[in-house]
Write an enzyme that holds these catalytic residues in place. Structure first.
Site, PDB file in Angstrom:
ATOM      1  CD  GLU A 113      -2.911  -1.241   2.281  1.00  0.00           C
ATOM      2  OE1 GLU A 113      -3.183  -0.222   2.920  1.00  0.00           O
ATOM      3  OE2 GLU A 113      -3.375  -2.361   2.548  1.00  0.00           O
ATOM      4  CG  HIS A 234      -8.692   5.827   1.557  1.00  0.00           C
ATOM      5  ND1 HIS A 234      -8.615   5.534   0.211  1.00  0.00           N
ATOM      6  CD2 HIS A 234      -8.117   4.784   2.195  1.00  0.00           C
ATOM      7  CE1 HIS A 234      -8.020   4.361   0.059  1.00  0.00           C
ATOM      8  NE2 HIS A 234      -7.707   3.881   1.244  1.00  0.00           N
ATOM      9  NE  ARG A 280      -4.345   5.438   2.968  1.00  0.00           N
ATOM     10  CZ  ARG A 280      -4.800   4.594   3.839  1.00  0.00           C
ATOM     11  NH1 ARG A 280      -5.322   5.051   4.954  1.00  0.00           N
ATOM     12  NH2 ARG A 280      -4.735   3.315   3.618  1.00  0.00           N
ATOM     13  CG  HIS A 341      -9.743   6.306   5.587  1.00  0.00           C
ATOM     14  ND1 HIS A 341     -10.701   5.338   5.385  1.00  0.00           N
ATOM     15  CD2 HIS A 341      -8.572   5.644   5.838  1.00  0.00           C
ATOM     16  CE1 HIS A 341     -10.131   4.144   5.502  1.00  0.00           C
ATOM     17  NE2 HIS A 341      -8.849   4.301   5.791  1.00  0.00           N
ATOM     18  NE  ARG A 376      -4.497   5.160   9.617  1.00  0.00           N
ATOM     19  CZ  ARG A 376      -4.937   4.223   8.770  1.00  0.00           C
ATOM     20  NH1 ARG A 376      -4.300   3.070   8.667  1.00  0.00           N
ATOM     21  NH2 ARG A 376      -5.994   4.434   8.036  1.00  0.00           N
TER      22      ARG A 376
HETATM   23  P1  FAD Z   1     -13.590   0.956  15.975  1.00  0.00           P
HETATM   24  O1  FAD Z   1     -13.273  -0.292  15.298  1.00  0.00           O
HETATM   25  O2  FAD Z   1     -14.202   2.020  15.159  1.00  0.00           O
HETATM   26  O3  FAD Z   1     -14.578   0.621  17.177  1.00  0.00           O
HETATM   27  C1  FAD Z   1     -15.197   1.646  17.897  1.00  0.00           C
HETATM   28  C2  FAD Z   1     -16.293   1.047  18.741  1.00  0.00           C
HETATM   29  O4  FAD Z   1     -16.797   2.002  19.656  1.00  0.00           O
HETATM   30  C3  FAD Z   1     -17.495   0.590  17.931  1.00  0.00           C
HETATM   31  O5  FAD Z   1     -17.924  -0.622  18.494  1.00  0.00           O
HETATM   32  C4  FAD Z   1     -18.534   1.681  18.201  1.00  0.00           C
HETATM   33  O6  FAD Z   1     -19.852   1.281  18.072  1.00  0.00           O
HETATM   34  C5  FAD Z   1     -18.204   2.015  19.633  1.00  0.00           C
HETATM   35  N1  FAD Z   1     -18.637   3.336  20.089  1.00  0.00           N
HETATM   36  C6  FAD Z   1     -18.366   4.543  19.542  1.00  0.00           C
HETATM   37  N2  FAD Z   1     -18.908   5.517  20.292  1.00  0.00           N
HETATM   38  C7  FAD Z   1     -19.514   4.908  21.335  1.00  0.00           C
HETATM   39  C8  FAD Z   1     -20.254   5.377  22.450  1.00  0.00           C
HETATM   40  N3  FAD Z   1     -20.488   6.667  22.659  1.00  0.00           N
HETATM   41  N4  FAD Z   1     -20.751   4.471  23.314  1.00  0.00           N
HETATM   42  C9  FAD Z   1     -20.569   3.143  23.133  1.00  0.00           C
HETATM   43  N5  FAD Z   1     -19.874   2.649  22.095  1.00  0.00           N
HETATM   44  C10 FAD Z   1     -19.350   3.525  21.217  1.00  0.00           C
HETATM   45  N6  FAD Z   1      -6.846   0.363   9.144  1.00  0.00           N
HETATM   46  C11 FAD Z   1      -5.873  -0.528   8.864  1.00  0.00           C
HETATM   47  O7  FAD Z   1      -4.885  -0.624   9.601  1.00  0.00           O
HETATM   48  N7  FAD Z   1      -5.995  -1.344   7.769  1.00  0.00           N
HETATM   49  C12 FAD Z   1      -7.046  -1.297   6.924  1.00  0.00           C
HETATM   50  O8  FAD Z   1      -7.131  -2.060   5.978  1.00  0.00           O
HETATM   51  C13 FAD Z   1      -8.071  -0.350   7.189  1.00  0.00           C
HETATM   52  N8  FAD Z   1      -9.131  -0.228   6.358  1.00  0.00           N
HETATM   53  C14 FAD Z   1     -10.149   0.611   6.704  1.00  0.00           C
HETATM   54  C15 FAD Z   1     -11.286   0.652   5.908  1.00  0.00           C
HETATM   55  C16 FAD Z   1     -12.358   1.440   6.262  1.00  0.00           C
HETATM   56  C17 FAD Z   1     -13.582   1.486   5.389  1.00  0.00           C
HETATM   57  C18 FAD Z   1     -12.296   2.219   7.438  1.00  0.00           C
HETATM   58  C19 FAD Z   1     -13.447   3.071   7.850  1.00  0.00           C
HETATM   59  C20 FAD Z   1     -11.156   2.198   8.227  1.00  0.00           C
HETATM   60  C21 FAD Z   1     -10.078   1.396   7.874  1.00  0.00           C
HETATM   61  N9  FAD Z   1      -8.933   1.348   8.654  1.00  0.00           N
HETATM   62  C22 FAD Z   1      -7.936   0.450   8.351  1.00  0.00           C
HETATM   63  C23 FAD Z   1      -8.863   2.048   9.925  1.00  0.00           C
HETATM   64  C24 FAD Z   1      -9.179   1.050  11.054  1.00  0.00           C
HETATM   65  O9  FAD Z   1     -10.203   0.184  10.633  1.00  0.00           O
HETATM   66  C25 FAD Z   1      -9.623   1.733  12.315  1.00  0.00           C
HETATM   67  O10 FAD Z   1      -8.785   2.795  12.633  1.00  0.00           O
HETATM   68  C26 FAD Z   1      -9.608   0.742  13.479  1.00  0.00           C
HETATM   69  O11 FAD Z   1     -10.378  -0.369  13.141  1.00  0.00           O
HETATM   70  C27 FAD Z   1     -10.127   1.412  14.724  1.00  0.00           C
HETATM   71  O12 FAD Z   1     -10.339   0.450  15.705  1.00  0.00           O
HETATM   72  P2  FAD Z   1     -10.923   0.932  17.095  1.00  0.00           P
HETATM   73  O13 FAD Z   1     -11.075  -0.283  17.929  1.00  0.00           O
HETATM   74  O14 FAD Z   1     -10.122   2.036  17.603  1.00  0.00           O
HETATM   75  O15 FAD Z   1     -12.353   1.570  16.731  1.00  0.00           O
HETATM   76  C1  SIN Z   2      -7.328   0.503   2.582  1.00  0.00           C
HETATM   77  O1  SIN Z   2      -7.610  -0.683   2.455  1.00  0.00           O
HETATM   78  O2  SIN Z   2      -7.038   1.257   1.659  1.00  0.00           O
HETATM   79  C2  SIN Z   2      -7.390   1.079   3.946  1.00  0.00           C
HETATM   80  C3  SIN Z   2      -6.138   0.815   4.626  1.00  0.00           C
HETATM   81  C4  SIN Z   2      -5.976   1.736   5.797  1.00  0.00           C
HETATM   82  O3  SIN Z   2      -6.784   2.612   6.050  1.00  0.00           O
HETATM   83  O4  SIN Z   2      -4.966   1.572   6.471  1.00  0.00           O
END
Ligand code: FAD
Ligand code: SIN
Length: 530
Positions: A113, A234, A280, A341, A376
């Site tokens: 990537e 993104h 990015r 993103h 990032r």
């Molecule tokens: P999240 O996975 O977002 O979890 C947050 C949780 O908190 C959820 O369960 C939500 O419901 C809960 N929540 C929020 N507010 C509240 C509240 N007030 N009360 C109770 N619960 C609440 N990163 C990579 O490294 N590789 C990738 O390939 C990649 N692809 C991505 C693709 C997409 C489409 C997106 C959107 C992001 C991507 N990212 C990727 C970024 C990565 O997915 C996220 O940064 C990471 O998953 C965040 O994890 P987290 O546990 O911090 O939060």
């Molecule tokens: C992607 O698959 O392009 C998302 C990867 C990332 O957000 O790190």
């Protein structure tokens, strides 16, 4: 009656769930999550998780790529610790049942990537996040001492404070959405793992849960919030009038996808030697600039030169989604635009997961740990989240030992005020669209002093209106989220105004140069009257 526990985890993405599993070794855990348990940014991750697992790769190369993308603001000790622990977390994910895609020889099929000089992204086709989320949920549900509350949205943290420097977190007020009542959750240790805030913008790859609740709650409670100006756009979100925005993974460019204008001309060679695989911020700004020049609504991503069976096997999620919208990506170009993103800033969090509020920990996208700096590196987010869940779990366990056996502090229950004024709400609810539009138009990929100032004065008024409404009405999920989106908008704008330079994801036409003398530092915002 308050619900009492040893560890309260707010959020059920990779950060919250992997932390919950670890602290459950020493105490009772409650996980609250605002929708169904799997709904999270994690669930939608496509590209994968970056880690050094191949003999062609080195920790040093991954570290240098991360520091390079971060444009001078990463904390090297954090980057080194996270990257060197990467293989350990890959093993943990394998052990809970994440079956990363392998090649014919049985080796991990590594993707490439933007900003990575090697192939190092482990993935499960283009469903990586869903596989991780489901595997962690299965593991959590198999534990007898973890209780999971779905449809419970945290509204505010409960704190005890003697001064701005001495704040202790005691738990959180949580709205039970189905029962429409606010419960008091008291806990010895609290982890915020609420993810990002893409929904503060008109166009985003993020699902509806991403309204920045954790940062907003922590800010109101007196936490230090850092680097909020660094919002990652993104480059390639699907552009389709009938579709919600949907990510077209960077891995598509990693496999050879080319960006083109409507007339078929490639343009990335005009912007960076790494072309489509530049970091990015570079690719997103290049697209933004081409769209401004042409007046077109989107550019195109072309992978039609790749074998169609390969495309369907490597990217089944993207292939099927596009097909439902009438685009066969094996034969047609994919229309794409940049979209908000990832939030590189967040709650200022130390290497052991602590924040400036006692007993409040943070990990994942809600936190600012120093891993990502001003931008990032792709696929470093899942890695950072699982790593910091572990670091936070270790220090939480030792903090818990000190708190164990103490009485829970007496806390007044939430006071419900008045009756919900639907007519008033209809007026306020328009504020959400207005915030999302002004964030997109004035606080987006390219900023200026004038646009930021304008956004600041408008958001200030809107936030005041929302706070008034919040204070006078019973709490509803929509109001909680709107209040948080407005707070996040204010934090992004304030941080962007203060940074008088351009660096990483923050580009201001009035200060187009990077200024290492004045600005090689983090922005930090803390509420005055917390
Ligand atoms: P999240 O996975 O977002 O979890 C947050 C949780 O908190 C959820 O369960 C939500 O419901 C809960 N929540 C929020 N507010 C509240 C509240 N007030 N009360 C109770 N619960 C609440 N990163 C990579 O490294 N590789 C990738 O390939 C990649 N692809 C991505 C693709 C997409 C489409 C997106 C959107 C992001 C991507 N990212 C990727 C970024 C990565 O997915 C996220 O940064 C990471 O998953 C965040 O994890 P987290 O546990 O911090 O939060
Ligand atoms: C992607 O698959 O392009 C998302 C990867 C990332 O957000 O790190």
């Amino acid at each position: 009656m308050a619900i009492k526990t040893d560890f309260l985890v707010i959020g059920s993405g990779i950060g919250g769930l992997s932390y919950a599993l670890k602290v459950s070794e020493v105490g009772e855990v409650v996980v609250v999550t605002k929708k169904e348990d799997s709904e999270s940014n994690t669930n939608y991750a496509q590209g994968g998780i970056a880690s050094v697992v191949s003999s062609d790769d080195t920790f040093e190369a991954h570290i240098q790529d991360t520091l390079g993308a971060g444009d001078g603001l990463c904390k090297p000790e954090v980057v080194e610790k996270v990257i060197k622990s990467g293989p350990k977390y890959i093993k943990e994910l394998l052990s809970v049942g994440v079956n990363f895609t392998r090649d014919r020889r049985g080796e991990f099929d590594l993707g490439r990537e933007g900003g990575h000089t090697r192939k190092r992204v482990l993935h499960v086709q283009d469903f990586t996040g869903r596989e991780i989320e489901n595997a962690l949920l299965r593991a959590v549900k198999s534990k007898g001492n973890i209780r999971l509350y779905e449809n419970h949205i945290a509204v505010d943290l409960i704190t005890e404070k003697s001064s701005k420097k001495d704040i202790k977190c005691l738990g959180a007020f949580i709205l039970d959405i189905d029962e429409n009542k606010i419960d008091t959750f008291l806990s010895r240790i609290i982890l915020l793992a609420t993810g990002g805030a893409g929904r503060a913008y008109r166009h985003t790859t993020n699902p509806r849960i991403a309204t920045g609740d954790g940062v907003a709650m922590a800010y109101r409670a007196g936490a230090k919030i850092s680097n909020m100006e660094f919002i990652q756009f993104h480059p390639t979100s699907l552009y389709h009038p009938q579709g919600e925005s949907f990510l077209i993974s960077e891995a598509v460019r990693g496999e050879g996808g080319k960006l083109k204008l409507r007339n078929g001309k490639a343009f990335m060679h005009n912007y960076h030697p790494l072309k489509e695989l530049a970091a990015r911020d570079v690719v997103a700004r290049a697209i933004d600039s081409e769209l401004k020049k042409s007046g077109d609504a989107c550019v195109f991503l072309d992978i039609t030169h790749l074998n169609s069976d390969f495309i369907r096997t490597r990217f089944p999620n993207i292939y099927n989604k596009c097909l439902t919208l009438g685009i066969d990506i094996t034969r047609e170009w994919i229309p794409v635009v940049p979209a908000a993103h990832y939030m590189c800033g967040g709650i200022l969090t130390h290497l052991n997961g602590t924040t400036n509020i006692k007993n409040l920990f943070a990990c994942g996208e809600v936190s600012m740990t120093g891993m990502h700096g001003a931008n990032r590196l792709a696929s470093n987010s899942l890695l950072e989240a699982i790593a910091f869940a572990d670091f936070a779990a270790k220090s939480s366990k030792s903090e818990f030992k000190k708190e164990k056996g103490k009485r829970y502090s007496g806390v007044k229950n939430w006071e419900t005020k008045g009756r919900f004024h639907k007519k008033e709400w209809v007026i306020i609810s328009h504020d959400k669209k207005e915030i999302q539009n002004l964030m997109w138009d004035y606080v987006g990929i390219v900023r200026s002093d004038r646009r930021l100032k304008r956004a600041a004065s408008r958001v200030k008024i809107i936030l005041k209106e929302i706070e008034e409404f919040f204070g006078l009405n019973p709490v509803k999920e929509e109001v909680v989220e709107l209040r948080n989106i407005a707070t996040i908008a204010e934090l992004i704008i304030l941080s962007a105004i203060s940074r008088k330079e351009s660096r990483g994801l923050h580009y201001n036409v009035d200060h187009p140069e990077r200024d290492d003398k004045g600005w090689k530092r983090d922005t930090i915002v803390q509420k005055e009257d917390c």
